[in-house]
Scaffold this active site. Structure first.
Site, short mmCIF file in Angstrom:
data_model
loop_
_atom_site.label_atom_id
_atom_site.label_comp_id
_atom_site.label_asym_id
_atom_site.label_seq_id
_atom_site.Cartn_x
_atom_site.Cartn_y
_atom_site.Cartn_z
CB THR A 62 39.59 44.09 40.67
OG1 THR A 62 39.90 45.00 40.09
CG2 THR A 62 40.07 42.75 39.58
CB ALA A 63 38.58 40.54 44.37
CD GLU A 83 32.56 50.54 44.52
OE1 GLU A 83 32.91 51.75 44.29
OE2 GLU A 83 33.01 49.57 44.98
CB ALA A 84 32.58 53.89 48.07
CG ASN A 140 43.29 47.87 34.57
OD1 ASN A 140 42.77 47.82 33.65
ND2 ASN A 140 43.44 46.50 35.35
CG HIS A 575 50.44 46.81 39.59
ND1 HIS A 575 51.25 46.41 38.84
CD2 HIS A 575 49.34 47.10 38.89
CE1 HIS A 575 50.70 46.40 37.38
NE2 HIS A 575 49.72 46.93 37.50
CB ALA A 608 45.59 42.95 45.26
CB ALA A 620 43.96 43.06 36.54
#
Length: 641
Positions: A62-63, A83-84, A140, A575, A608, A620
């Site tokens: 997300t970030a 990225e995995a 999400n 979350h 987060a 998010a």
């Protein structure tokens, strides 16, 4: 396509919402690289041949992609994202709003589970963390809510005398919440646009399917003293009830951070590379000076395959989320020295706060029968179409979505939202006839201010258990869901072993304070009050007591019996936050107010996990805004240097 195929297709939509659908407006995945294309095998390392980037971003969540976009925009800095998972733009479960649960417990999910939770009947709870580009923004429920303004003021207050900490207060942080947003007005939902963003890459609006239950919920709440509000994302605060704003475009598609920040134009930048299938195994440090410096990242494509390495000329930016970020830190030797030594990991920096202070939002779905056809859709029809007409209806629904981007398949599960306080104030004293919780329990208020909520109530025209994975065949039903927004319970993420392919141990320590349980019990009481209030009451069939899965007997239950419901049925809202939190070192902090890891040069955390405390809302938006602010901090730092 013959009729038989159409009917089977409609059933597939209902059963798993897994129909192939890729919108023409998706960002192109053509610029993505395989992991082995961006690094050198560790066994073949030579300084002259090792690829080097100014910034290496661990994680494509997300970030991450907001950060990658901003850092590469000028063309002055080379950026690599590791990225995995794979790209999410070609996955129908990530494109079609109603299909989002189809990503859970698949190859596109990290599929964590908690340890047995003693205060939840020793249940192990599933913890989905979406494993594709865009992270959880790609999987999400697409609810756009940034928490309460007071949450950010509390963040700033927690930084003590740190001058830079003041910039995290809402007054300074709001511009980053607005920067990522383009609000698209909807003719049915007129709102004041003064505090909405208009030039960001993420599209936001009211384009999800809206049912009669959503409108009835708003009216019922208003009659109970939960005032209507046009917008719960402004400086005026989030208390009140409103239609749910979402990350869904006018074309009826999810606006994930991959789709928003990683467009084909961005992927075409010569100074940006995005590698998928890259499982990060550790951060490498130069320890020749007094302060260790992050100098690169090791990663692999498979457990038994070769390990690759890339150099970071300026910084390593860890953006792997509240579960994987602490894991990678600990595997790299940054964390509680005692735990690291137990796993024979060389200690680079003793930081006991890594993995601690884990917070999460819990929910309980309170389910009621609806009068037939009232909501226009039910769990039975959407997940288990049982009649010829059900299949016809679903086929028509699919075609509407395919042709126009409208209809039931733009559902995201929650039509309307209410943000309230049940620990004190009018809801507690007048609606519930309950005392002030601080006085009654002797435990401190866990909210960020007296003007911020402790409970969110959501309404859905669907009813379910176990996030839709359990059989829940009760005919026409809906749910009203209280969310505990400000838990005082704190858990932790710890290593299972030093093997980077082993999953971490997730122990949220749910309901470990009396306040948390009392808050949830009161939230369920409010949900029941809403169900019984007109015009909601007329849409429900509360006299039906034949279904034990429905919650029609709450009035007759004691608080202790409702506690039993909480222990047996509460679930995560996915979350998790605060496992590498921004706080003074003496308070268990992991990063400073510039998101630099304490005692390490060239390493920041941007996700987060840095939240000092969980926000009283959905995570998010704040996570994207953290990345927006971090990009300014980082670019300014290197401009100065």
């Amino acid at each position: 396509m013959n009729k038989s195929t159409i009917y089977k297709t409609g059933a597939a939509v209902a059963a798993g919402c897994t129909l192939a659908y890729l919108a023409a407006t998706c960002g192109s995945a053509g610029g993505l690289k395989a992991a082995h294309q961006v690094g050198v095998k560790t066994e073949d390392e030579q300084d002259a041949q090792t690829p080097e980037y100014d910034f290496v971003i661990i994680g494509g969540g997300t970030a991450s992609l907001a950060l990658a976009n901003r850092l590469s925009a000028s063309g002055k800095h080379t950026v690599l994202v590791l990225e995995a998972g794979q790209s999410g733009v070609a996955l129908q479960e990530s494109t079609m709003p109603a299909a989002f649960m189809g990503l859970q417990r698949t190859v596109n999910d990290w599929s964590y589970w908690t340890t047995p939770q003693p205060l939840l009947n020793n249940r192990e709870l599933p913890w989905t963390r979406t494993k594709v580009l865009g992270g959880c923004s790609a999987g999400n429920a697409m609810i756009f809510h940034n928490g309460a303004p007071e949450d950010y003021d509390r963040w700033a207050e927690m930084q003590g005398d740190d001058e830079e900490g003041r910039g995290w207060a809402f007054k300074g942080f709001q511009k980053y919440l607005q920067r990522f947003e383009t609000f698209v007005p909807h003719p049915d939902v007129p709102i004041d646009l003064t505090e909405r963003g208009h030039n960001g890459p993420v599209q936001i609006g009211y384009f999800a399917h809206f049912t009669a239950l959503g409108g009835a919920f708003i009216e019922a709440c208003d009659k109970l003293g939960i005032n209507k509000t046009d917008d719960v994302n402004t400086s005026k605060g989030s208390l009140g009830v409103t239609r749910t704003p979402t990350y869904i475009t006018p074309q009826g598609q999810r606006s994930s951070t991959e789709r928003a920040y990683l467009t084909s134009d961005v992927l075409a930048r010569r100074n940006l590379k995005v590698a998928t299938g890259a499982h990060v195994t550790k951060i490498r440090f130069d320890r020749r000076s007094k302060t260790p410096r992050a100098v690169g990242v090791e990663f692999a494509e498979t457990r038994n395959g070769p390990t690759f390495f890339v150099k970071a000329k300026k910084e390593v930016l860890l953006t792997a989320g509240a579960v994987n970020t602490p894991q990678i830190l600990m595997l790299s030797g940054v964390g509680d020295a005692k735990q690291l030594k137990q796993h024979n990991i060389n200690v680079v920096k003793d930081l006991p706060g890594v993995g601690k202070h884990l917070q999460d939002h819990l929910v309980v779905n309170v389910c009621f029968a609806t009068n037939p056809r009232v909501s226009g859709i039910s769990s039975r029809r959407i997940f288990t179409p049982s009649t010829f007409m059900d299949r016809i209806r679903l086929t028509t629904t699919f075609l509407e979505y395919k042709l126009f981007g409208t209809g039931y398949l733009t559902m995201h599960s929650q039509d309307s939202l209410a943000f309230i306080r049940v620990g004190d104030g009018a809801i507690a004293s007048e609606l519930l006839a309950q005392p002030d919780m601080v006085t009654a329990l002797g435990e401190p208020d866990s909210t960020s201010a007296k003007t911020a909520p402790d409970i969110e109530i959501m309404v859905s025209s669907l009813a379910w258990r176990d996030h839709g994975h359990a059989v829940f065949d009760v005919g026409d039903a809906m749910s009203i869901t209280p969310v505990m927004l400000r838990p005082s319970s704190m858990g932790e993420i710890t290593l299972h072993s030093s093997d980077p392919w082993d999953k971490v141990i997730v122990d949220p320590k749910y309901m470990s304070t009396r306040r948390d349980m009392e808050t949830m019990v009161r939230g369920i009481r409010v949900a029941n009050k809403i169900a019984q209030q007109e015009p909601m009451r007329s849409l429900l069939n509360l006299d039906d007591t034949s279904q034990p899965l429905l919650d029609h007997g709450l009035d007759a239950m004691s608080d202790q019996e409702i506690e039993g419901i909480v222990r047996a049925r509460c679930e995560t809202l996915y979350h998790p936050t605060s496992t590498a939190r921004m706080a003074p070192l003496g308070d268990g902090g992991v990063v400073d107010t510039s998101l630099r890891v304490y005692g390490i040069d060239g390493l920041r955390v941007v996700d987060a996990s840095i939240m000092p405390e969980i926000v009283s809302g959905h995570t998010a938006g704040p996570t994207i805004a953290i990345a927006e602010k971090a990009s300014d901090i980082i670019l300014q730092s290197w401009k100065t240097n």
